[in-house]
Write a protein that holds these residues in place. Structure first.
Motif, PDB file in Angstrom:
ATOM      1  N   UNK A   1      -9.621   2.082   0.802  1.00 23.80           N
ATOM      2  CA  UNK A   1      -8.445   2.751   1.323  1.00 23.80           C
ATOM      3  C   UNK A   1      -8.883   3.817   2.267  1.00 23.80           C
ATOM      4  N   UNK A   2      -9.819   3.844   3.040  1.00 25.93           N
ATOM      5  CA  UNK A   2     -10.347   4.819   3.942  1.00 25.93           C
ATOM      6  C   UNK A   2      -9.093   4.983   5.071  1.00 25.93           C
TER       7      UNK A   2
ATOM      8  N   UNK B   1      -4.790   8.525   7.124  1.00 27.96           N
ATOM      9  CA  UNK B   1      -3.050   8.813   7.373  1.00 27.96           C
ATOM     10  C   UNK B   1      -2.687   9.764   6.287  1.00 27.96           C
ATOM     11  N   UNK B   2      -3.064   9.861   5.282  1.00 26.08           N
ATOM     12  CA  UNK B   2      -2.549  10.824   4.087  1.00 26.08           C
ATOM     13  C   UNK B   2      -2.886  12.162   4.865  1.00 26.08           C
TER      14      UNK B   2
ATOM     15  N   UNK C   1       0.812  -1.113  -0.080  1.00 29.06           N
ATOM     16  CA  UNK C   1      -0.114  -0.051   0.185  1.00 29.06           C
ATOM     17  C   UNK C   1       0.997   0.996   0.122  1.00 29.06           C
ATOM     18  N   UNK C   2       0.783   1.868  -0.974  1.00 30.42           N
ATOM     19  CA  UNK C   2       1.754   3.061  -1.065  1.00 30.42           C
ATOM     20  C   UNK C   2       0.797   4.369  -1.165  1.00 30.42           C
ATOM     21  N   UNK C   3       1.162   5.483  -0.633  1.00 29.93           N
ATOM     22  CA  UNK C   3       0.374   6.642  -0.283  1.00 29.93           C
ATOM     23  C   UNK C   3       1.206   7.943  -0.333  1.00 29.93           C
TER      24      UNK C   3
ATOM     25  N   UNK D   1      -2.486  -9.566   0.430  1.00 28.27           N
ATOM     26  CA  UNK D   1      -2.686  -8.682   1.723  1.00 28.27           C
ATOM     27  C   UNK D   1      -3.117  -7.270   1.297  1.00 28.27           C
ATOM     28  N   UNK D   2      -2.706  -6.797   0.305  1.00 23.94           N
ATOM     29  CA  UNK D   2      -3.069  -5.404  -0.666  1.00 23.94           C
ATOM     30  C   UNK D   2      -3.366  -5.838  -1.999  1.00 23.94           C
TER      31      UNK D   2
END
Length: 224
Positions: free
Chosen positions: A205-206, A211-212, A179-181, A198-199
């Motif tokens: 993506x809530x 987090x973002x 998961x990349x953000x 897993x991803x």
């Protein structure tokens, strides 16, 4: 309808659904109805209807159990996110914010690998293997431009160039999904897993969206 027009089975079924009292008006037709056989012997209409209702109830119970499981997972995730946010707010420095973020994702969210990239140098993190400082305009981040510009989180198997920059040549082959953000003006966050399932693309993506938003806002409090 003319006498010569033939009725299809679905037409008869549709008509009976609209007139469920029909068999009550013509009870003699009940003797002519052929009930599906389940164990080799004919069942009564009542027992057949009862079995249909039981199957519907079983299906509804399965769905309710699935919804209950999802609700429990969401509640647990919400509690963990709440604790993480509080811990980030209590951090005394930018370095502590990054450390708390990496530690929580590893321990509370069972991430196999966590990697962070800050666009500005963060005093105190120079020796951390999980953190890198790369200037926002560096050519090394060219493959991340869409994400940096405000793109949605990326979930699934990353491209080889992203994979190697984030995890290094030794660890990259082991990370099967990520998961990349974007963390806005602060940098990038990658959560890697050795589990390919897993991803995955299309997953919710809530949590990542929260987090973002939270991390850059908290880091801004430590700007000098």
């Amino acid at each position: 309808m003319s006498d010569t027009q033939e009725l299809a089975g679905h037409d008869v079924a549709a008509w009976i659904r609209q007139h469920p009292e029909f068999l009550q008006q013509y009870p003699d037709l009940m003797q002519l109805i052929v009930i599906p056989r389940s164990t080799g012997t004919a069942s009564s209409l009542a027992s057949y209807q009862l079995e249909i209702l039981r199957e519907k109830n079983r299906d509804m119970s399965r769905r309710l159990q699935e919804l209950y499981g999802v609700a429990q997972q969401n509640e647990q995730l919400t509690r963990i996110m709440h604790r993480l946010t509080l811990a980030l707010v209590r951090a005394d420095s930018a370095a502590d914010v990054w450390r708390t973020l990496a530690a929580s994702l590893t321990e509370d969210f069972n991430a196999s690998v966590v990697r962070t990239i800050s666009f500005e140098a963060v005093p105190g993190l120079e020796q951390e293997s999980w953190h890198r400082h790369i200037a926002r305009d560096s050519a090394a981040l060219n493959s991340f431009r869409d994400l940096i510009a405000g793109g949605e989180p990326i979930c699934g198997r990353l491209n080889p160039d992203k994979q190697e920059l984030l995890y290094g040549t030794e660890l990259a082959p082991q990370v099967q999904s990520s998961a990349l953000l974007s963390l806005g003006s602060a940098g990038l966050l990658a959560i890697g897993s050795f589990d390919a399932n897993r991803f995955y693309p299309g997953m919710g993506t809530l949590f990542l969206d929260l987090l973002a938003e939270a991390v850059p806002a908290i880091l801004s409090r430590h700007d000098t």
